[in-house]
Design a protein around this motif. Structure first.
Motif, PDB file in Angstrom:
ATOM      1  N   GLU A 160       1.335  -0.906  -0.272  1.00  0.00           N
ATOM      2  CA  GLU A 160       0.048  -0.073   0.224  1.00  0.00           C
ATOM      3  C   GLU A 160       0.977   1.347   0.023  1.00  0.00           C
ATOM      4  O   GLU A 160       0.620   2.837  -0.880  1.00  0.00           O
ATOM      5  N   GLU A 161       2.085   1.232   0.547  1.00  0.00           N
ATOM      6  CA  GLU A 161       3.033   2.432   1.039  1.00  0.00           C
ATOM      7  C   GLU A 161       3.474   2.600  -0.125  1.00  0.00           C
ATOM      8  O   GLU A 161       4.076   4.078  -1.049  1.00  0.00           O
ATOM      9  N   GLN A 162       3.534   1.651  -0.894  1.00  0.00           N
ATOM     10  CA  GLN A 162       4.736   1.425  -2.081  1.00  0.00           C
ATOM     11  C   GLN A 162       3.849   2.014  -3.145  1.00  0.00           C
ATOM     12  O   GLN A 162       4.472   3.060  -4.189  1.00  0.00           O
ATOM     13  N   VAL A 163       2.452   1.783  -3.462  1.00  0.00           N
ATOM     14  CA  VAL A 163       2.025   1.947  -4.282  1.00  0.00           C
ATOM     15  C   VAL A 163       1.937   3.451  -4.063  1.00  0.00           C
ATOM     16  O   VAL A 163       1.984   4.658  -5.066  1.00  0.00           O
ATOM     17  N   ASP A 164       1.556   3.771  -2.830  1.00  0.00           N
ATOM     18  CA  ASP A 164       1.347   5.429  -2.820  1.00  0.00           C
ATOM     19  C   ASP A 164       2.340   6.417  -2.838  1.00  0.00           C
ATOM     20  O   ASP A 164       2.052   7.934  -4.094  1.00  0.00           O
ATOM     21  N   ILE A 165       3.811   6.183  -2.169  1.00  0.00           N
ATOM     22  CA  ILE A 165       4.454   6.502  -3.288  1.00  0.00           C
ATOM     23  C   ILE A 165       5.256   6.610  -4.585  1.00  0.00           C
ATOM     24  O   ILE A 165       5.390   7.539  -5.319  1.00  0.00           O
ATOM     25  N   ALA A 166       4.479   5.654  -5.207  1.00  0.00           N
ATOM     26  CA  ALA A 166       5.068   5.397  -7.228  1.00  0.00           C
ATOM     27  C   ALA A 166       4.433   6.190  -7.298  1.00  0.00           C
ATOM     28  O   ALA A 166       4.092   6.752  -7.807  1.00  0.00           O
ATOM     29  N   ARG A 167       2.432   6.402  -6.843  1.00  0.00           N
ATOM     30  CA  ARG A 167       1.911   7.184  -7.040  1.00  0.00           C
ATOM     31  C   ARG A 167       2.174   8.761  -7.389  1.00  0.00           C
ATOM     32  O   ARG A 167       1.879   9.561  -8.060  1.00  0.00           O
ATOM     33  N   THR A 168       2.657   9.452  -6.330  1.00  0.00           N
ATOM     34  CA  THR A 168       3.114  10.318  -6.280  1.00  0.00           C
ATOM     35  C   THR A 168       4.158  10.697  -7.395  1.00  0.00           C
ATOM     36  O   THR A 168       4.617  12.146  -7.415  1.00  0.00           O
ATOM     37  N   LEU A 169       5.292   9.501  -7.327  1.00  0.00           N
ATOM     38  CA  LEU A 169       5.756   9.972  -8.044  1.00  0.00           C
ATOM     39  C   LEU A 169       5.847   9.913  -9.586  1.00  0.00           C
ATOM     40  O   LEU A 169       6.305  10.469 -10.935  1.00  0.00           O
ATOM     41  N   ALA A 170       4.680   9.128 -10.275  1.00  0.00           N
ATOM     42  CA  ALA A 170       3.958   8.721 -11.142  1.00  0.00           C
ATOM     43  C   ALA A 170       4.090  10.503 -12.019  1.00  0.00           C
ATOM     44  O   ALA A 170       3.441  10.658 -13.066  1.00  0.00           O
ATOM     45  N   GLU A 171       2.897  11.055 -10.868  1.00  0.00           N
ATOM     46  CA  GLU A 171       1.742  12.209 -10.943  1.00  0.00           C
ATOM     47  C   GLU A 171       2.864  13.271 -11.235  1.00  0.00           C
ATOM     48  O   GLU A 171       2.448  14.595 -11.638  1.00  0.00           O
ATOM     49  N   LYS A 172       4.166  13.477 -10.821  1.00  0.00           N
ATOM     50  CA  LYS A 172       5.164  14.270 -10.758  1.00  0.00           C
ATOM     51  C   LYS A 172       5.723  14.407 -12.252  1.00  0.00           C
ATOM     52  O   LYS A 172       5.528  14.871 -13.150  1.00  0.00           O
ATOM     53  N   ILE A 173       6.034  12.837 -12.464  1.00  0.00           N
ATOM     54  CA  ILE A 173       6.461  12.773 -13.995  1.00  0.00           C
ATOM     55  C   ILE A 173       5.582  13.832 -15.039  1.00  0.00           C
ATOM     56  O   ILE A 173       5.704  14.277 -15.545  1.00  0.00           O
ATOM     57  N   ILE A 174       4.556  12.682 -15.317  1.00  0.00           N
ATOM     58  CA  ILE A 174       3.138  13.419 -15.860  1.00  0.00           C
ATOM     59  C   ILE A 174       3.436  14.534 -16.108  1.00  0.00           C
ATOM     60  O   ILE A 174       3.049  15.317 -17.255  1.00  0.00           O
ATOM     61  N   ASN A 175       3.145  16.037 -15.037  1.00  0.00           N
ATOM     62  CA  ASN A 175       2.796  16.878 -14.758  1.00  0.00           C
ATOM     63  C   ASN A 175       3.708  17.799 -15.512  1.00  0.00           C
ATOM     64  O   ASN A 175       3.996  18.977 -16.083  1.00  0.00           O
TER      65      ASN A 175
END
Length: 205
Positions: A160-175
């Motif tokens: 769960e924590e891995q998914v949360d951190i990975a999602r934050t990272l993904a959103e930053k890349i998308i932006n």
């Protein structure tokens, strides 16, 4: 049979550039320098006769003291693993027995603790570098952390924590990549997460 004459302390002088170290003279000749703590431990004073085996003990104890102080200085900048401290002392040419004793003392006084170090490193890598378990495991390996300890601490890094951190990272890349096509963005997200040490199932999610 002729008795071997034991050396006698003829002078003890405090060093000018280091108040905690003393120069010891045996039979009017400079013998070696030693730490104040060692001087007190062996109750060394002028006129005292030194037995040979005691001399070896004193020299060993003082080497341990020097190695211990060197390690404390090294640890004062940031937390280190036992392996890092050992490597530092080996670079400073301390002997194996001296290093082992210094390491034992560091543990005894709470200056060294590989488990606390591992937990702190994992937290830092998660928060600051947004890394996944695979990349963190590589970091811990470099620091000489025992495999069982690596697994024990990384076991608390939930999916769960891995998914949360990975999602934050993904959103930053998308932006940061609005000018690219959705396919290019997806590829960049996948590549980055893989490089950061996330496994396929986390990346897919």
């Amino acid at each position: 049979m002729e008795r071997v004459k034991m050396p006698v302390i003829t002078r003890i002088g405090r060093q000018k550039n280091n108040n905690e170290r003393y120069n010891l003279y045996l039979d009017e000749k400079y013998a070696f320098s030693l730490d104040e703590a060692v001087l007190i431990k062996y109750q060394l004073s002028k006129g005292k006769v030194i037995e040979e085996f005691t001399l070896d003990e004193i020299v060993f104890d003082d080497e341990v003291r020097k190695a211990f102080n060197k390690a404390i200085n090294f640890l004062s900048y940031r937390m280190r693993s036992e392996y890092e401290v050992k490597q530092k002392l080996l670079q400073n040419e301390y002997g194996e027995a001296v290093i082992l004793e210094a390491i034992r003392k560091l543990y005894e006084y709470g200056f060294l603790n590989d488990e606390s170090f591992t937990k702190a490193l994992v937290e830092t890598q998660k928060k600051n570098s947004k890394k996944g378990p695979t990349a963190i495991r590589q970091e811990l390996k470099k620091k000489g952390i025992d495999k069982d300890l690596q697994e024990k601490v990384l076991g608390n890094y939930s999916e769960e924590e891995q998914v949360d951190i990975a999602r934050t990272l993904a959103e930053k890349i998308i932006n940061q990549n609005q000018d690219k096509t959705p396919r290019q963005i997806k590829q960049k997200v996948q590549d980055t997460l893989q490089r950061k040490g996330y496994n396929f199932s986390i990346i897919t999610q």
